[in-house]
Structure formats: structure tokens, C-alpha cells
Scaffold this motif. Structure first.
Motif, short mmCIF file in Angstrom:
data_model
loop_
_atom_site.label_atom_id
_atom_site.label_comp_id
_atom_site.label_asym_id
_atom_site.label_seq_id
_atom_site.Cartn_x
_atom_site.Cartn_y
_atom_site.Cartn_z
N LEU A 103 0.83 -12.02 14.50
CA LEU A 103 0.62 -10.77 15.25
C LEU A 103 -0.19 -11.04 16.50
O LEU A 103 0.09 -10.48 17.57
CB LEU A 103 -0.12 -9.75 14.37
CG LEU A 103 0.68 -9.19 13.20
CD1 LEU A 103 -0.23 -8.36 12.30
CD2 LEU A 103 1.86 -8.37 13.69
N HIS A 106 0.83 -1.21 0.00
CA HIS A 106 0.00 0.00 0.00
C HIS A 106 0.86 1.26 0.00
O HIS A 106 0.37 2.35 -0.24
CB HIS A 106 -0.94 0.00 1.20
CG HIS A 106 -0.21 -0.11 2.50
ND1 HIS A 106 0.28 -1.32 2.95
CD2 HIS A 106 0.12 0.81 3.42
CE1 HIS A 106 0.88 -1.11 4.12
NE2 HIS A 106 0.81 0.15 4.42
N GLU A 141 -1.73 -12.63 10.53
CA GLU A 141 -2.56 -12.25 11.68
C GLU A 141 -2.31 -13.16 12.86
O GLU A 141 -2.26 -12.71 14.00
CB GLU A 141 -4.03 -12.28 11.28
CG GLU A 141 -4.38 -11.24 10.23
CD GLU A 141 -5.85 -10.91 10.22
OE1 GLU A 141 -6.64 -11.84 10.47
OE2 GLU A 141 -6.19 -9.75 9.95
N GLN A 152 -4.07 -14.69 6.93
CA GLN A 152 -4.36 -15.29 8.23
C GLN A 152 -3.10 -15.66 8.99
O GLN A 152 -3.05 -15.59 10.20
CB GLN A 152 -5.16 -16.56 7.99
CG GLN A 152 -6.59 -16.28 7.64
CD GLN A 152 -7.52 -16.90 8.63
OE1 GLN A 152 -7.23 -17.98 9.14
NE2 GLN A 152 -8.61 -16.26 8.92
N LEU A 153 -2.07 -16.06 8.22
CA LEU A 153 -0.82 -16.47 8.85
C LEU A 153 -0.15 -15.26 9.50
O LEU A 153 0.38 -15.35 10.60
CB LEU A 153 0.10 -17.07 7.79
CG LEU A 153 0.76 -18.39 8.16
CD1 LEU A 153 -0.25 -19.39 8.64
CD2 LEU A 153 1.53 -18.92 6.98
N ARG A 170 5.78 -6.98 14.16
CA ARG A 170 5.61 -7.24 12.74
C ARG A 170 6.88 -7.74 12.05
O ARG A 170 6.84 -8.65 11.23
CB ARG A 170 5.10 -5.98 12.04
CG ARG A 170 4.91 -6.13 10.57
CD ARG A 170 4.21 -4.93 10.00
NE ARG A 170 2.78 -5.02 10.20
CZ ARG A 170 1.94 -5.47 9.26
NH1 ARG A 170 2.37 -5.82 8.09
NH2 ARG A 170 0.66 -5.54 9.49
#
Lengths: 256, 287
Positions: free
Chosen positions: B180, B106, B177, B174-175, B186
Motif C-alpha cells: 500500500l 472484520h 502495508e 507488514q507486507l 488494495r
């Protein structure tokens, strides 16, 4: 309504946005230690988003923001001096789809949080891995294949592995986002049993689409609709004598 | 289904059966055409190169023109040295660059970087050689192993980055997340969970980049140049297999032509082996 002051975690006027779309509107909700709180409501009602606000996972998605406070043991986890990483080590999360780390064995999966955080001795990690697997009711099934890949387990076992992984870092609160929606009834039953056992040591907040599940396992239930909290109370009361019409309609299956 | 049954099948089923057979035949034939050049090239190289191969080839210096014997020991060593050096220079930044572009897509800078990498993948290797010549050979005052490695590195970097990025994009959010949600910062999630999850596929990309660099000739022609002797320092011109093959192939001597074929055989075999190895690695770890 319970008093917010006794709650181990309590949201105060939480709102959450995706871009300009407000998915959670001004929700205040708490849960007492050792209880299971179920969040129910139709798809898109904001219950998962609300759940993700409780350990600051919501902000990990691009173009999102939130407002309001979440008090964990009386301290606002959104205050400027709080590190979200620290928040998440106290407030763990289990996701809808079981997702063991693919290149890791069963034991490595459970140990991942401890290993990567560092500062734990080998024996400490070993005992925590066993403890977490026992708590997740998986130890007996995997004790002879701790070195097998985590992804080689069955779907239900994988989800319990993920629960064990979350438990290994010893969180006080476990957030579960539809943890059984991808599982068969037998695996679902095992995870439900597990939760009744777990709540002795962990406070659980679970999002579920399965109303019977909410009724079976939770002490408190909160009903969400279109981003708002419609009703919250003892599970028995919500299911037997809901005070709001929307709740009754949803529970009796008239919509959603 | 046995042949005896076939006539009794309803017409439509027979027609489908026939169509399926035809489609298969077409596919097989076209696949055969696609593999044909590969087989021809390899068999021709093997036939021409094999007779000139002996132990001397691997460790001896090239013989002076007109004499028989000699080998390409210095070129083999030079190639190995330069590929290793270029790998050291390009793989770590390539991996990090791919990670950055994939995980922070982003950000404007990441998008820009991705565009630059795309462009770099398309730059002809001779241009990269020229660039290394202008940036390194001229200022340093001569051809060197350093300049050759840098040129190869510039070719490898975008390949490594691109594969890394593509692999990491395939890894479910998902991995990330889950990492985290375990209370990990991160950077640890990215470096130690996400990179690890894609490691075998990423290794394949790295191997392919190495294979590509081992066979490049153009960027070496005016960076590392060539050397008929063992190089004593990395700041000297250094021999490499592709350049040596090139030099020998355009020479007028029959004996050198034979050696060029032998060199080609070695080069092709090594590139094949690296490719095969990376495929095997991918297959073994994805099971």
C-alpha cells in the motif's frame, strides 16, 4: 517554529484514534523540502501513528480514524477528492522490519511498485531499478545478484532494498518508521550515511528511538509525549538547549 | 558421547540420558504404528493390482463380462476430464473466497462465509452427490460429466478456500502495508503481492484438493454414474476410476476383481504422486 507555508508537507491539528483511544492529539508540524525531521519520544507516544497519518496509512488499520489536515504542497491529502493511493505514491514509507516481497528477486522487489502500477517500459523499469539501488547505496553489493531472492540478502541489505523499493516510485517524501532499530551498528551507520545523501532529493521524516541517531542525521527534531507534540525545533537547539523540562528529561535519559 | 564415558557421568545426567532414550523409543514406536496401515494398504494393493496391469489397461475399454483382457481407458480419461472440469469450476472461486475471508475478516459477510465453508468441509460427500443429483441430474434429465464435475467441485471449493485463507493469515501485515505504501491500490496488493507471496503454499492446498477429488466415489455414483464405453459428450454418463473400481469390486467375476485392484493401484499411485509433488513444490520454494 518554522512557518507552515514553506513546508513541503505540514500537518495541521492532526488527531488520530484507535477505537476510542486517542493516540495523537492535535498536532501541527511541518518539514521543509530537503530536510530531515526526526520524531523522538518514548514508546506509545504517538510518533509512529502520527507518521502514518502523513500518507494515510493510519486508516488502513481497522477501527481507526483521524481528524485534521495534512497539506502536501498546499493541498489537503484528506480532502474528499484525493485518492489515498495517489497520496502514497508521492509519500513513500519504510518500515521498522525489512520486509522484501518473499517470492521476488532483488530486481523484482525494486521494480514491484512500477510493474504493478503499469505503464512503464522494460528499459525504463531497468534504469529506475538501477537508479534506486544506487541511491540506496546497494547497487555495488547486489549488481551481480539481481536475480537472487530478495530475502537472501543480509538484514541491513534487506532494509536498503526496501528503501530502494520505496525510492523506485520516486516519492518526494520518505517516511521512515524506526528503519534501523532491528539492525546492527554497522548496517545502521550505512543507512544513516545513506540518509544524508538522500535528503538532497527527498524530504525525510524519521521516527527513531535512538537519540544519537536523531542528533546525527536530522535538521529538525520533534519531541512527542503521550500523543502530544511537546517541542519542535532545530535539532541542535532541541538537544543542546531544550526549552521544555520534559524534553530535557527525555534526552538526558531520565525517563522513556 | 562414547559408551566408555557413560558410567562416569553423574547420576542425574545418566537418568536424563535414559529418559531421553525412552522418550525417543516411545515416539518412534508410535510413529511406526501410524505409518503401518499406510504401508500395509499400499503393499497389498500393489501385490494384488500389479499382475493385472498392462498397457491395455490404460487405453482399452472394459471387456464384456466373462471375457478376459480389456482395460479402464475410458474410466481413466473420465476421471481426468472430470477432475480438470471440477478444478476449473472450483479453484478460482475457492481462491477468491479464501482471499476475501482472510483479508476482510472484520466484515460480517466474511465471517459468515468462513462459517459456511467450515460447514461445507464437514458435509459427507454422499450428501453432496445427492445435492448435485437433485440440482443437476434431475433438471437436466440424466447423468452427466457436468453433474459429476460439479459434485467434485463442491467438495474441492471449501478445501481450496480454507487452505488459501490459512496461508494468507500467516503472511505478515507488514507486507500488505509495504504494498500500500508503494502507492498501489488494495486489490493489486492482494492479488499480485499477497497471493504471490503465498503461492507455493496455496498451490499445495490446490493439489491436495485435486487429490481428494480424484479419489471420491460417493458423489459420482448418482451424478456421472458410469459408462462402459467412451463418452461422446459431457452431457452423457461418464466412467471414472473410483466408480469403475466400485462396480468391478462388487461384481461376481474374478477377472473384474483383478482389474479393480489394478485400478486401485493406479488411483492410489496418482494420489500419492500428487501429494508428493505438492510437498516437493512447497519444500523447494520455501528454501
Amino acid at each position: 517554529m518554522q512557518k507552515v507555508s514553506t513546508a513541503v508537507i505540514a500537518a495541521e491539528n492532526i488527531s488520530a484514534w484507535y477505537g476510542s483511544n486517542r493516540a495523537v492529539i492535535d498536532i501541527s508540524l511541518g518539514v521543509n523540502p530537503g530536510e530531515v525531521l526526526a520524531l523522538i519520544g518514548p514508546s506509545g507516544c504517538g510518533k509512529s501513528t502520527f507518521l502514518r497519518c502523513l500518507n494515510r496509512m493510519h486508516e488502513e488499520i481497522d477501527h481507526t480514524r483521524s481528524e485534521g489536515r495534512v497539506l502536501y504542497k498546499g493541498e489537503d491529502i484528506y480532502s474528499d477528492d484525493v485518492d489515498p493511493v495517489a497520496v502514497r505514491s508521492c509519500i513513500g514509507m519504510v518500515f521498522q522490519k525489512a520486509n522484501p516481497f518473499p517470492t521476488m528477486s532483488v530486481a523484482e522487489n525494486v521494480a514491484a511498485g512500477l510493474r504493478l502500477r503499469g505503464g512503464f517500459s522494460r528499459s525504463e523499469i531497468e534504469s529506475r531499478v538501477e537508479g534506486a539501488l544506487r541511491k540506496a547505496a546497494l547497487w555495488e553489493e547486489v549488481k551481480n545478484k539481481l536475480r537472487a531472492p530478495g530475502t537472501s540478502l543480509s538484514g541491513g541489505q534487506q532494509q536498503r532494498l526496501c528503501i530502494a523499493r520505496a525510492l523506485a516510485v520516486q516519492p518526494e517524501i520518505l517516511l521512515m518508521d524506526e528503519p534501523t532499530s532491528a539492525l546492527d551498528p554497522i548496517s545502521t551507520g550505512r543507512i544513516e550515511e545513506l540518509m544524508t545523501e538522500l535528503k538532497k532529493s527527498v524530504t525525510i521524516i524519521i521516527v527513531t528511538h535512538n537519540m544519537q541517531q536523531a542528533a546525527r542525521i536530522s535538521d529538525q527534531t520533534a519531541f512527542f509525549l503521550m500523543g502530544k507534540l511537546v517541542e519542535h525545533g532545530n535539532t541542535e537547539q532541541i538537544f543542546n538547549s531544550p526549552t521544555r523540562e520534559e524534553t530535557e528529561n527525555y534526552i538526558s535519559g531520565r525517563f522513556g | 558421547m562414547s559408551k566408555a564415558d557413560a558410567p562416569r557421568l553423574p547420576r542425574i545426567q545418566r537418568r536424563r540420558h535414559f529418559k531421553s532414550l525412552m522418550a525417543n523409543a516411545v515416539i518412534m514406536t508410535l510413529a511406526g504404528f501410524a505409518i503401518l496401515p499406510l504401508i500395509l494398504v499400499f503393499s497389498y494393493i500393489a501385490r494384488s493390482g500389479f499382475p493385472a496391469l498392462n498397457l491395455d489397461f490404460f487405453y482399452k475399454l472394459p471387456a464384456p463380462a466373462g471375457e478376459t483382457g480389456g482395460g479402464m481407458g475410458n474410466a481413466i480419461l473420465g476421471s481426468v476430464a472430470m477432475v480438470i472440469m471440477s478444478g476449473v469450476m472450483s479453484i478460482p472461486p475457492g481462491l477468491l473466497c479464501g482471499l476475501y475471508v482472510a483479508e476482510f475478516s472484520h466484515q460480517k459477510l466474511a465471517r459468515l462465509l468462513r462459517f459456511v465453508i467450515d460447514l461445507m468441509t464437514g458435509v459427507p460427500s454422499i450428501v453432496i452427490g445427492l445435492f448435485a443429483y437433485a440440482m443437476l441430474v434431475v433438471p437436466l434429465g440424466g447423468f452427466s460429466a457436468w453433474a459429476g464435475s460439479a459434485a467434485l467441485g463442491i467438495i474441492m471449493m471449501p478445501i481450496v478456500s480454507r487452505t488459501t485463507e490459512e496461508i494468507l493469515r500467516l503472511i505478515p501485515d507488514q507486507l500488505r502495508e509495504s504494498g500500500l505504501a508503494l502507492g498501489l491500490p488494495r486489490w493489486k496488493v492482494l492479488l499480485r503481492l499477497i497471493m504471490r507471496a503465498g503461492r507455493s503454499a496455496i498451490a499445495t492446498g490446490v493439489f491436495l484438493a485435486v487429490a481428494r477429488a480424484s479419489g471420491e466415489t460417493a458423489p459420482l455414483l448418482f451424478t456421472s454414474f458410469n459408462n462402459q464405453y467412451w463418452s461422446k459428450s459431457l452431457s452423457e454418463p461418464i466412467a471414472s476410476l473410483p466408480v469403475q473400481i466400485y462396480t468391478y469390486a462388487i461384481s461376481p467375476y474374478e477377472e473384474w476383481h483383478r482389474l479393480a485392484w489394478a485400478g486401485s493401484l493406479i488411483l492410489v499411485t496418482v494420489v500419492f504422486a500428487i501429494n508428493l509433488l505438492s510437498r516437493l513444490l512447497l519444500k523447494r520454494t520455501s528454501n
